[in-house]
Design a protein around this motif. Structure first.
Motif, short mmCIF file in Angstrom:
data_model
loop_
_atom_site.label_atom_id
_atom_site.label_comp_id
_atom_site.label_asym_id
_atom_site.label_seq_id
_atom_site.Cartn_x
_atom_site.Cartn_y
_atom_site.Cartn_z
N ASP A 295 59.40 36.85 27.75
CA ASP A 295 58.01 36.48 27.49
C ASP A 295 57.25 36.25 28.79
O ASP A 295 56.06 36.57 28.88
CB ASP A 295 57.96 35.23 26.61
N ALA A 298 56.61 39.75 30.38
CA ALA A 298 55.70 40.51 29.53
C ALA A 298 54.28 39.96 29.60
O ALA A 298 53.30 40.72 29.56
CB ALA A 298 56.20 40.51 28.09
N GLU A 303 54.00 44.34 29.02
CA GLU A 303 55.15 44.56 28.14
C GLU A 303 56.01 45.73 28.61
O GLU A 303 57.23 45.70 28.46
CB GLU A 303 54.64 44.81 26.72
N GLU A 304 55.41 46.77 29.15
CA GLU A 304 56.18 47.92 29.62
C GLU A 304 57.11 47.53 30.75
O GLU A 304 58.27 47.96 30.79
CB GLU A 304 55.23 49.03 30.05
N ALA A 306 58.34 44.57 31.29
CA ALA A 306 59.39 43.72 30.74
C ALA A 306 60.46 44.56 30.03
O ALA A 306 61.66 44.30 30.17
CB ALA A 306 58.80 42.70 29.77
N GLN A 307 60.05 45.55 29.27
CA GLN A 307 61.02 46.40 28.59
C GLN A 307 61.86 47.17 29.59
O GLN A 307 63.08 47.34 29.40
CB GLN A 307 60.28 47.37 27.67
#
Length: 777
Positions: A295, A298, A303-304, A306-307
């Motif tokens: 979290d 991200a 978010e990209e 973090a993924q």
């Protein structure tokens, strides 16, 4: 390298055919398939285990199955896991095993165990008891015997004792804990120490957590900044409460209203003002660390990111043992500006202004890599992305490209082809589309697309693009680099000097001759070609599809009308026995055929039972539409009537077109694309005349034709009496042979010298009468 080393390990001994019937007690706790279980039933057939977690589930295993499962790495067995003493020991020590304890704690437990064992031994002899007054001198004596300090090696003072025993009361607690819970009962309960209640009130905690969650922002505020904001918040709240109580703020100048001390807070409580205390910055750091790491990244970086950061990357898919078992494909915009034109001989003589005005672009390079052997079975180069690039990759993966590599000058064969087990692409529309999935389904290939923006799921092809950029494109002028920061002030467009055709040839030469023959770190120092040759001998790849399936998968459909001579399309006639039967049942009917633009030797006809393969002229096998169109154009220039062409002439025309196509493919290499549906339809419309093939050249006759001409008659078929003449030599013209037909037949003696053979006479035959059907009344 590990896979190659594993092959050299000695073979494991075979298992015994008879399974051992193991005992599992009622107090035992097992770990089966990731679940903690206890024994529920044990009979002659096997065991029935029940899970401890909700919902309860039963796992039935025979004795043979249990014997196999117990040797697995996911199996665990604790024979006393369900006893009350073991459960109490785990609750007290907060550990499952002694081995889980730190080294210092384990040494402490060991010394306690030695002292307790010594006491129990003295008690068994009657030399000690639980009476505290008598236990004190015994403990002093045990201290000197068991834990006396060691004497220094070269004199000096004695060191402190290694372990110091406690008083009688605490020691008896050790003894009782050991008798009840075992060695785990001797572990100190340090994990239960400390202040457990919240030191901040219900008003202070929400303000703290509000600033903690403000850390999850794309503005990426620092902890020090948030703590300063939180201090200001608490100071304003306390200032407002003092004013609301009717007190003068000037009386409290110089006092930090955010970090209120305990004495000042108690003083204000006596005056009826409840002040709030701002937490320390260390507590703010602790609470921020408790946030989920995913979290945090991200929220602060996207978010990209973090993924990509938290994606478990383990070097790709494990357990690949067969070539072409998994093939990864992707598109990559080359870091090199190229000229979209043929390089003129006067390029060095033209002005820099004209050079700069030449059209330039960055090509899109598409490639597929075998994850098992790291060979490149297919690659294309285009000016833009599209579904045709992926379709061409699939076709090249099931075809032999050695002829293409040889035309460019490669010395190593480009023979890597097979039916892939899995074809993996990214989420781009050029690769992930319905047409690609349909082609994979027809070829029997599993089509997969990993999660978007996770290149870790396709590590092999992503790393190959870096290898191509570093080892091949780095030496050319006009590089675009990966980003503007790396490029700096380098003028990429002004320095571009490589054409698209030259780039395609250079990439093919690098991949086929250099990349495939260099040691690969992912293969343990083995070259991709050597790995392909080694694995294909042990575990052969899946056979590539035949021409019929390739035609159905990659061909284009057309509507044709069946005629008495067969099916005419692209200037060729296709006919078979089944075609004749279909024509007899329903003549002049429209059918759907599929034509492979890369091979006009046969077509596929749609019938009620499926698809029927219909062969065409033998010389059209392996000839594509481009070659055939060039051959027809050459023939039209030589002869206007295309109805009675002969096979040798067609052969020469096709050879001429193939030579031109070879030069074109040599120049285009991986830029070549098959004809599209619209291009094939346009070519079909232009081919309005059909070519019929014959085996030999026909010359117009000057008189009656003798069907027995050129034969030597013997026996009763010998020529009659008359002057005998020898056969003319082969180089004499046909006119001399026809002149012999006008001579009169004469009788000659049958006996002739042995050294002389009478010349045969060509008899005149009447021309055959034209056949007419018999008229019936």
């Amino acid at each position: 390298m590990l896979q190659r080393v594993h092959e050299l390990l000695p073979l494991k001994p075979p298992r015994s055919r008879r399974a051992v019937r193991w005992h599992v007690g009622e107090s035992a706790v097992l770990s089966l398939f990731g679940h903690s279980c206890v024994r529920k039933i044990c009979d002659k057939n096997g065991f029935v285990f029940e899970t401890l977690s909700e919902p309860k589930r039963s796992i039935a295993l025979t004795f043979e199955e249990f014997d196999l499962v117990k040797d697995g790495y996911e199996f665990d067995f604790d024979p006393l896991g369900a006893t009350p003493g073991k459960a109490a020991a785990i609750l007290k020590s907060d550990e499952q095993m002694i081995a889980d304890l730190p080294d210092e704690e384990r040494e402490l437990v060991k010394n306690k165990l030695i002292a307790v064992k010594k006491f129990l031994l003295l008690k068994a002899r009657g030399a000690a008891s639980h009476y505290r007054q008598n236990l004190a001198p015994i403990l002093l004596k045990m201290q000197d015997e068991l834990f006396a300090p060691k004497a220094p090696p070269k004199g000096g003072q004695m060191g402190p004792p290694t372990f110091r025993l406690v008083g009688p009361k605490r020691f008896l607690e050790w003894v009782n804990a050991y008798l009840e819970m075992g060695p785990l009962g001797l572990v100190n309960q340090y994990h239960l120490c400390g202040w457990r209640d919240d030191r901040y009130s219900r008003e202070e905690r929400p303000i703290l957590m509000d600033h903690v969650y403000r850390y999850l922002s794309r503005e990426a505020p620092t902890i020090a900044f948030l703590w300063g904001e939180m201090e200001t918040k608490f100071a304003n709240l306390n200032r407002g409460r003092i004013e609301a109580a009717g007190l003068d703020l000037r009386d409290y100048q110089g006092i930090d209203l955010a970090r209120v001390t305990k004495e000042f807070k108690e003083h204000m409580d006596g005056r009826g003002v409840a002040l709030l205390t701002c937490p320390a910055i260390d507590l703010l750091r602790v609470e921020i660390r408790r946030l989920p790491p995913f979290d945090v990244i991200a929220a602060r970086k996207g978010e990209e990111v973090a993924q990509r950061f938290f994606h478990p990357s383990k070097g790709g898919v494990q357990g690949l043992i067969r070539p072409m078992q998994r093939v990864e494909a992707d598109d990559w915009t080359t870091h090199l500006h190229t000229l979209v034109m043929e390089l003129l001989p006067l390029w060095d003589a033209i002005s820099p202004e004209l050079r700069e005005a030449a059209p330039k672009t960055r090509c899109v390079f598409s490639a597929a890599i075998c994850c098992t052997t790291r060979v490149i079975p297919a690659m294309t180069l285009a000016l833009r992305t599209g579904a045709s690039n992926t379709k061409q990759l699939l076709r090249m993966s099931v075809s032999d490209k050695t002829a293409l590599a040889r035309s460019i000058g490669c010395e190593t064969p480009w023979e890597y082809r097979a039916t892939m087990d899995t074809f993996v692409v990214d989420e781009g529309s050029a690769l992930l589309n319905a047409e690609t999935e349909l082609v994979c389904t027809d070829l029997g290939i599993a089509f997969k697309s990993p999660q978007i923006d996770t290149p870790q799921q396709r590590p092999k092809i992503e790393r190959f693009f870096q290898t191509l950029d570093i080892r091949s494109l780095l030496r050319f002028s006009g590089r675009a680099f990966s980003n503007p920061q790396v490029r700096g002030k380098y003028e990429s467009l002004a320095r571009a000097c490589v054409t698209v055709e030259e780039l395609a040839a250079l990439i093919v030469r690098f991949v086929v001759d250099q990349y495939h023959n260099l040691p690969h770190a992912g293969l343990g120092g083995e070259t991709p070609r050597a790995c392909w040759l080694r694995l294909t001998k042990k575990r052969a790849p899946t056979t590539p599809p035949g021409p019929s399936r390739v035609r159905l998968a990659f061909g284009e459909p057309f509507t044709v009308t069946m005629q008495a001579e067969g099916i005419e399309i692209f200037g060729n006639w296709y006919r078979s026995q089944k075609i004749d039967e279909l024509f007899q049942r329903s003549p002049q009917r429209d059918y759907i055929v599929k034509v492979d633009g890369e091979d006009l030797g046969a077509i596929s006809l749609r019938v009620d039972g499926g698809w029927l393969t219909v062969c065409g002229p033998e010389i059209m096998k392996g000839v594509n539409v481009a070659i055939w169109e060039a051959a027809l154009a050459n023939l039209r220039r030589q002869d206007e009537d295309l109805q009675n062409l002969v096979k040798p002439v067609v052969h020469r025309a096709i050879e001429f077109a193939q030579a031109g196509d070879a030069e074109t493919r040599k120049r285009l290499s991986i830029l070549y694309r098959p004809k599209t549906r619209e291009q094939l339809e346009a070519i079909r419309i232009r081919m309005n005349q059909t070519v019929r093939h014959r085996e030999e050249v026909l010359s117009p006759p000057t008189g009656p034709i003798d069907i027995l001409g050129g034969r030597v008659f013997v026996g009763t078929k010998a020529p009659p009496n008359g002057p005998a003449q020898l056969l003319p030599p082969p180089e004499e013209p046909m006119a001399q042979i026809e002149a012999t037909t006008e001579r009169v037949r004469s009788k000659v003696p049958r006996a002739v010298p042995a050294n002389r053979q009478p010349a045969p006479e060509i008899r005149l035959r009447k021309p055959p009468r034209e056949w007419k059907p018999k008229e019936r009344k």
